[in-house]
Design an enzyme around this catalytic site. Sequence first.
Site, PDB file in Angstrom:
ATOM      1  CG  ASP A   1      -8.578  -4.685  -2.347  1.00 33.18           C
ATOM      2  OD1 ASP A   1      -9.766  -4.505  -2.095  1.00 33.18           O
ATOM      3  OD2 ASP A   1      -7.850  -3.822  -2.874  1.00 33.18           O
TER       4      ASP A   1
ATOM      5  CG  HIS B   1      -2.070   0.922   1.097  1.00 28.21           C
ATOM      6  ND1 HIS B   1      -1.983   2.266   1.374  1.00 28.21           N
ATOM      7  CD2 HIS B   1      -3.326   0.690   0.665  1.00 28.21           C
ATOM      8  CE1 HIS B   1      -3.153   2.822   1.129  1.00 28.21           C
ATOM      9  NE2 HIS B   1      -3.982   1.887   0.689  1.00 28.21           N
TER      10      HIS B   1
HETATM   11  N1  CMC Z   1       3.973  -7.595  -4.875  1.00 28.37           N
HETATM   12  C1  CMC Z   1       5.307  -7.579  -5.090  1.00 28.37           C
HETATM   13  N2  CMC Z   1       6.062  -6.463  -4.942  1.00 28.37           N
HETATM   14  C2  CMC Z   1       5.439  -5.344  -4.564  1.00 28.37           C
HETATM   15  C3  CMC Z   1       4.052  -5.300  -4.318  1.00 28.37           C
HETATM   16  C4  CMC Z   1       3.314  -6.493  -4.484  1.00 28.37           C
HETATM   17  N3  CMC Z   1       1.993  -6.517  -4.254  1.00 28.37           N
HETATM   18  N4  CMC Z   1       3.693  -4.040  -3.962  1.00 28.37           N
HETATM   19  C5  CMC Z   1       4.812  -3.313  -3.981  1.00 28.37           C
HETATM   20  N5  CMC Z   1       5.877  -4.092  -4.333  1.00 28.37           N
HETATM   21  C6  CMC Z   1       7.285  -3.679  -4.410  1.00 28.37           C
HETATM   22  C7  CMC Z   1       7.577  -2.874  -5.672  1.00 28.37           C
HETATM   23  O1  CMC Z   1       7.947  -3.683  -6.748  1.00 28.37           O
HETATM   24  C8  CMC Z   1       8.677  -1.960  -5.185  1.00 28.37           C
HETATM   25  O2  CMC Z   1       9.851  -2.723  -5.148  1.00 28.37           O
HETATM   26  P1  CMC Z   1      11.284  -2.023  -5.472  1.00 28.37           P
HETATM   27  O3  CMC Z   1      11.478  -0.982  -4.404  1.00 28.37           O
HETATM   28  O4  CMC Z   1      12.283  -3.133  -5.414  1.00 28.37           O
HETATM   29  O5  CMC Z   1      11.164  -1.428  -6.849  1.00 28.37           O
HETATM   30  C9  CMC Z   1       8.316  -1.666  -3.727  1.00 28.37           C
HETATM   31  O6  CMC Z   1       7.521  -2.803  -3.308  1.00 28.37           O
HETATM   32  C10 CMC Z   1       7.489  -0.390  -3.567  1.00 28.37           C
HETATM   33  O7  CMC Z   1       6.336  -0.489  -4.387  1.00 28.37           O
HETATM   34  P2  CMC Z   1       5.693   0.695  -5.241  1.00 28.37           P
HETATM   35  O8  CMC Z   1       5.112   0.146  -6.498  1.00 28.37           O
HETATM   36  O9  CMC Z   1       6.679   1.810  -5.351  1.00 28.37           O
HETATM   37  O10 CMC Z   1       4.539   1.150  -4.253  1.00 28.37           O
HETATM   38  P3  CMC Z   1       3.302   2.053  -4.639  1.00 28.37           P
HETATM   39  O11 CMC Z   1       2.989   2.804  -3.423  1.00 28.37           O
HETATM   40  O12 CMC Z   1       3.561   2.813  -5.885  1.00 28.37           O
HETATM   41  O13 CMC Z   1       2.154   0.976  -4.966  1.00 28.37           O
HETATM   42  C11 CMC Z   1       0.335  -0.507  -4.699  1.00 28.37           C
HETATM   43  C12 CMC Z   1       1.162   0.612  -4.057  1.00 28.37           C
HETATM   44  C13 CMC Z   1      -0.870  -0.803  -3.820  1.00 28.37           C
HETATM   45  C14 CMC Z   1      -0.161  -0.058  -6.083  1.00 28.37           C
HETATM   46  C15 CMC Z   1       1.222  -1.769  -4.845  1.00 28.37           C
HETATM   47  O14 CMC Z   1       1.649  -2.202  -3.563  1.00 28.37           O
HETATM   48  C16 CMC Z   1       0.508  -2.902  -5.578  1.00 28.37           C
HETATM   49  O15 CMC Z   1       0.513  -2.936  -6.805  1.00 28.37           O
HETATM   50  N6  CMC Z   1      -0.131  -3.861  -4.818  1.00 28.37           N
HETATM   51  C17 CMC Z   1      -0.918  -4.899  -5.449  1.00 28.37           C
HETATM   52  C18 CMC Z   1      -2.280  -4.353  -5.854  1.00 28.37           C
HETATM   53  C19 CMC Z   1      -3.186  -4.139  -4.672  1.00 28.37           C
HETATM   54  O16 CMC Z   1      -3.299  -4.989  -3.785  1.00 28.37           O
HETATM   55  N7  CMC Z   1      -3.887  -2.990  -4.662  1.00 28.37           N
HETATM   56  C20 CMC Z   1      -4.842  -2.654  -3.618  1.00 28.37           C
HETATM   57  C21 CMC Z   1      -4.422  -1.470  -2.821  1.00 28.37           C
HETATM   58  S1  CMC Z   1      -5.387  -1.287  -1.312  1.00 28.37           S
HETATM   59  C22 CMC Z   1      -6.990  -0.960  -1.849  1.00 28.37           C
HETATM   60  C23 CMC Z   1      -7.104   0.352  -2.513  1.00 28.37           C
HETATM   61  O17 CMC Z   1      -6.773   1.362  -1.910  1.00 28.37           O
HETATM   62  O18 CMC Z   1      -7.590   0.376  -3.638  1.00 28.37           O
END
Ligand code: CMC
Length: 443
Positions: A365, A308
């Site tokens: 989720d 998140h």
């Molecule tokens: N699986 C594997 N790696 C992950 C995941 C994941 N679910 N989430 C983040 N990471 C890694 C990402 O690859 C990055 O790694 P590195 O630093 O080595 O490049 C690090 O963690 C930071 O991630 P980010 O993409 O910079 O984080 P963000 O804040 O931009 O993204 C997120 C947040 C929710 C989009 C992401 O965690 C994600 O795609 N999660 C899966 C989808 C999900 O469950 N979404 C629901 C969110 S909660 C409900 C809502 O609010 O809608």
Amino acid sequence: MSTDTFTLTDNQTGASWTFPVVAGTQGPDAIDIRTLYAETGYLTLDPGFSSTASCASAITFIDGDKGILQYRGYDIRDLAEHATFLEVAYALLYGDLPNLEEKRKFEKDITHHTMVHEQIHSFFRGFRRDAHPMAVMCGVVGALSAFYHDSLDIRDSRQREISAHRLIAKIPTLAAMSLKYMLGQPFVYPRNDLNYAENFLRMCFSVPAEDYRASAAMARAMDKILILHADHEQNASTSTVRLAGSSQANPFACIASGIASLWGPAHGGANQAVLNMLQEIGHVKNISTFLAKAKDKDDPFRLMGFGHRVYKNYDPRAAVLKSSCDAVLDELGVADPLLDLARELERIALEDEYFIDRKLFPNVDFYSGIILKALGFPSEMFTVLFAVARTVGWISQWKEMVEQPDHRIGRPRQVYIGQTCRPVLPLAERPQRKPQAIRQQEG
Ligand code: CMC
């Protein structure tokens, strides 16, 4: 407002500027940079808005490090345990939980608006039966502005309130219609003697041949899910609603924009994606393969329901859902092996260095889909249910924005990195290039 200031110094010229610091009641303070460009000639660059507060809001507070979520100062666990969804909706809209008299009046106001214009039935029939219900919801919610002209003047506080009540009241009716349409079953009209969750479940699951009454356990589980999803400060869909509303667009159009944004798998679409993922994993023995894929930078797969932007600790909504899962499945008499799989996946991921280092925990989720599935919803409906709940948050945030005296149209700037000014050459003199698709493949 704080009296603190923040001074910025240009290392090249030695010039310095002072900006006010705005203090919140909880959480980080913010440097008010509204005059930055006019004073310094610089913009700020923050794609993804990791360090940008887009507004000041009194609705929802999150402390992502401590795993705290509060609506209007009420802790989410307390609300999930002791309030109903409509009480929470009242608090989000008006600031405090209602007293008995306010609660009765609000319930009556919402109940009064649960039916939709009969013509909307025909509108539905224009969609293909196999359309995703979120696609249908984007269309029909936007179309509400074509049916309710008498509450579109956003400068009139009474009209704003009627639109808010209409949206909260009609969104379950429309969501249930989108399910019925997908199933090829007749639409079910709302029943105003039932509470919000009971009425919604009945509109989803009853058929003319057989009436249906949700059990107390089902209605309470549904209500809890709605409470947990009701608001989440300035996430992608809420920011979309605010940005759309900042141009003075009508509230129905703004909520439709929020639904569109919510649909993405990185946001509200993740609940459907989690269930698909669990089904794909299929067995505990396959968990390590999927975790390896999630950690592989060359593989686009992510562990859905994990991570998140704000929570760097356990998402408190996931904690409530995780502890409800057993009770709900027990009460409903459902045994779902996906729950055991989800628990094991969580356990292994939380012991894995990759997830520990990046502070990736289960989000809301991760467990919601298992409960929604137990309630009888097909997975295509999961994000629609999120939208039903979040409509309350969106409309409360929209109302707060419209009522703030200093609100202006949202208009982010950019750092331009394209070509500088160049002449338009006659066609015959323009350079020969490989086709666009090949250039993209070659990177
Ligand atoms: N699986 C594997 N790696 C992950 C995941 C994941 N679910 N989430 C983040 N990471 C890694 C990402 O690859 C990055 O790694 P590195 O630093 O080595 O490049 C690090 O963690 C930071 O991630 P980010 O993409 O910079 O984080 P963000 O804040 O931009 O993204 C997120 C947040 C929710 C989009 C992401 O965690 C994600 O795609 N999660 C899966 C989808 C999900 O469950 N979404 C629901 C969110 S909660 C409900 C809502 O609010 O809608």
